[in-house]
Design an enzyme around this catalytic site. Structure first.
Site, PDB file in Angstrom:
ATOM      1  N   CYS A   1      19.011 111.073  -2.268  1.00 58.43           N
ATOM      2  CA  CYS A   1      19.047 109.824  -1.498  1.00 58.43           C
ATOM      3  C   CYS A   1      17.657 109.438  -1.013  1.00 58.43           C
ATOM      4  O   CYS A   1      17.348 108.251  -0.860  1.00 58.43           O
ATOM      5  CB  CYS A   1      20.009 109.938  -0.322  1.00 58.43           C
ATOM      6  SG  CYS A   1      19.636 111.299   0.812  1.00 58.43           S
TER       7      CYS A   1
ATOM      8  N   HIS B   1      20.782 112.032   5.700  1.00 62.12           N
ATOM      9  CA  HIS B   1      20.973 111.088   4.600  1.00 62.12           C
ATOM     10  C   HIS B   1      20.044 109.896   4.779  1.00 62.12           C
ATOM     11  O   HIS B   1      19.880 109.376   5.883  1.00 62.12           O
ATOM     12  CB  HIS B   1      22.434 110.610   4.584  1.00 62.12           C
ATOM     13  CG  HIS B   1      22.754 109.679   3.461  1.00 62.12           C
ATOM     14  ND1 HIS B   1      22.577 110.016   2.137  1.00 62.12           N
ATOM     15  CD2 HIS B   1      23.241 108.412   3.465  1.00 62.12           C
ATOM     16  CE1 HIS B   1      22.953 108.999   1.369  1.00 62.12           C
ATOM     17  NE2 HIS B   1      23.350 108.015   2.152  1.00 62.12           N
TER      18      HIS B   1
END
Length: 566
Positions: free
Chosen positions: A114, A482
């Site tokens: 990510c 994330h």
């Protein structure tokens, strides 16, 4: 290790799947779910030594090509119908079709990638980069620029999620730190999570040899005037020049020392008293340092004042949210709420000489923006008045509120065209076509721009910036969490009446352009796109304040500001 061709057996049926030992078991389980319909939480994949778990190690299991795995579990119920009815492309109107096809695509997460996906999406908010990457003379000591060019070309040619396997492989080849394997044992030997700001910076570093652009915005690598000493793209659009002055607090008579250096980012230090981005930036530019004093013959305290002598076309701000904590001997996240502006005046970061050069154009641009806002208000009122003009006998009068006049149009009198002309009145004059004003604005602004700045391709002409891209970090841990990318919609779609080219129109590197669906935005459309790996969604401007931080949710980490122009 290359992916292995394996089989799974479930309910008497055999399915062929691909198993990549470099990816965590969760990825393989998801593939099993796609093939069998058995939900992951009810699934048991039998492997050597028992049941496959999320933290199992493929190295210990030792899968082989052609091996068959037994899958136990009942398939889930059929998917529920969507809340909104499905509309097929052939049934959509022109506006709906353009929006559906022109929406930028996401990037598939290949296992803790990510950080890379968010960085690539943020860099895509720089259209000049995509032009520079298409230069036929593109040369570099590393293959990463060409890989980025090809990735952007693939993203422009499809409306489906793109799997960036080739770019990821090249990134790890060029920067081995991103090929680091997780040593905690929690991810089963998968690749470790990395820092998005480091990835963003490393990609820019590997783009240093990408040819620059000419004054008209075309690649200098294609022009006969291109020479070996022509500035590269990164030098033009992303690199600022910092002047640092050191003065001794304990010996004022000691001569100050001045140094200059090139910078690709400005840091925003976050302390217990930092509430705004500018405050954090100024704290990083004005610091106290301790060094050897030649006049005192000992260590002394110095004041370091740093200011920019060149403001680039794109200003990258790094919110320093991760810091080493001595008490716990670990890197920790600073979750304090720090507000960042959508419009940023960077003249406070410039030297006095640079500020003097940019101030006239800065003041004029602020005046121009106020006038544009007034014209948008008038056009909006005029547009709202038009339906009333054609509503028929049910209406008795039509009131159009103006700046200095109010007119009443009786039924059967002037037509809707007359109402439009009426709505063009502003401050006692006629509101002409917007292109007329834009030409006039350019003529008025041009003499106010410093000649030195004009010759410096890629430099900011005013010191005024608009936020165009954000990379956020979600989670409490510094080495986990994330990353999500955000980009302003007008980066990808031109505003109605403008001549800007959407970034998705970049070619594949051969100098050609790939036709892509184009959706024009209204002038007042300030919404954004949210890139959560393969999930792309609209993100309202009003919700940007939720990215200020203050908790474990997404908080701004890297901000990309674009210099304002006519």
């Amino acid at each position: 290790m290359a992916p292995l061709a394996v089989h799974i057996k479930h309910a008497g049926k055999v399915h062929d799947l691909s198993l990549d030992p470099d990816l965590p078991p969760a990825v393989f389980k998801d593939a099993v779910y796609q093939a069998t319909g058995v939900p992951v939480d009810r699934m048991k994949v039998m492997v050597k030594g028992g049941v496959l778990k999320d933290d199992s190690s493929w190295q210990k299991i030792g899968p082989k090509a052609g091996q068959t795995f037994m899958v136990i579990g009942a398939a889930g119920e059929l998917p529920k119908p969507p809340a909104k009815p499905i509309v097929f492309l052939e049934d959509m109107g022109d506006a709906e079709l353009a929006e559906a096809l022109a929406k930028p695509v996401g990037l598939r997460n290949l296992g803790n990638t990510c950080y890379m996906n968010a960085s690539v999406q943020a860099l895509r908010a720089i259209p000049e980069l995509q032009i520079a990457l298409t230069a036929p003379s593109l040369q570099s000591a590393t293959p990463l620029p060409a890989a980025l060019r090809d990735l952007y070309a693939s993203m422009a040619r499809t409306s489906d999620t793109v799997t960036p396997v080739a770019f990821l492989s090249t990134l790890r080849q060029v920067n081995p730190q991103f090929a680091e394997v997780d040593r905690s044992g929690k991810l089963g030997g998968a690749y470790a999570q990395q820092d998005a700001e480091e990835c963003f910076g490393q990609i820019i570093n590997t783009l240093r040899n990408v040819p620059g652009l000419d004054g008209d915005g075309s690649s200098s690598g294609t022009s006969p005037q291109a020479t070996a000493d022509t500035k590269k793209f990164v030098e033009q659009y992303l690199m600022g020049e910092m002047r640092r002055e050191l003065t001794c607090d304990e010996a004022p008579e000691e001569l100050s020392s001045v140094t200059t250096e090139n910078v690709l980012k400005i840091e925003c230090n976050i302390s217990i008293s930092t509430n705004f981005m500018l405050t954090g930036i100024m704290n990083s530019l004005d610091q106290k340092v301790e060094k050897r004093s030649p006049s005192l013959g000992r260590d002394a305290v110095y004041s370091q004042k740093s200011r920019l002598t060149r403001l680039p076309g794109y200003l990258v701000i790094h919110m320093v949210r991760f810091a080493w904590r001595q008490d716990i001997q670990k890197k920790a996240k600073i979750m304090r709420k720090v507000k960042f502006p959508l419009e940023f005046d960077a003249l406070d970061l410039a030297t006095d000489d640079l500020r003097e050069k940019l101030l006239p154009a800065s003041r004029k641009l602020k005046e121009i923006e106020k006038e544009r806002m007034e014209r948008r208000k008038v056009r909006k009122r005029t547009k709202n008045a038009l339906p009333s003009a054609s509503s028929g006998p049910a209406a008795t009068t039509i009131d159009v509120e103006m700046e200095d006049a109010t007119a009443v149009v009786p039924i059967g009198g002037p037509t809707s065209d007359a109402v439009v002309e009426q709505g063009k009145t502003i401050a006692g004059g006629e509101l002409e076509d917007e292109s007329v004003y834009r030409t006039k604005e350019k003529e008025e602004l041009d003499p106010l721009i410093s000649e030195d700045v004009k010759r410096d391709v890629g430099a900011s002409i005013s010191g005024l910036y608009d936020l165009v891209a954000i990379v956020t970090h979600k989670g409490p841990a510094a080495d986990a969490g994330h990353y999500i990318g955000f980009a302003k919609k007008n980066v990808f779609h031109p505003v109605k009446g403008s001549t800007l080219k959407p970034t998705g129109a970049a070619g594949a590197g051969d100098g050609t352009s790939t036709p892509v669906p184009t959706m024009e935005l209204d002038e007042d459309d300030e919404d954004w796109y949210k890139f959560d790996d393969d999930k792309v969604s609209l993100f309202p401007k009003e919700k940007l304040s939720t990215l200020d931080g203050g908790g474990e949710d997404s908080s701004a980490y890297v901000l990309v500001y674009k210099s304002r122009t006519i």
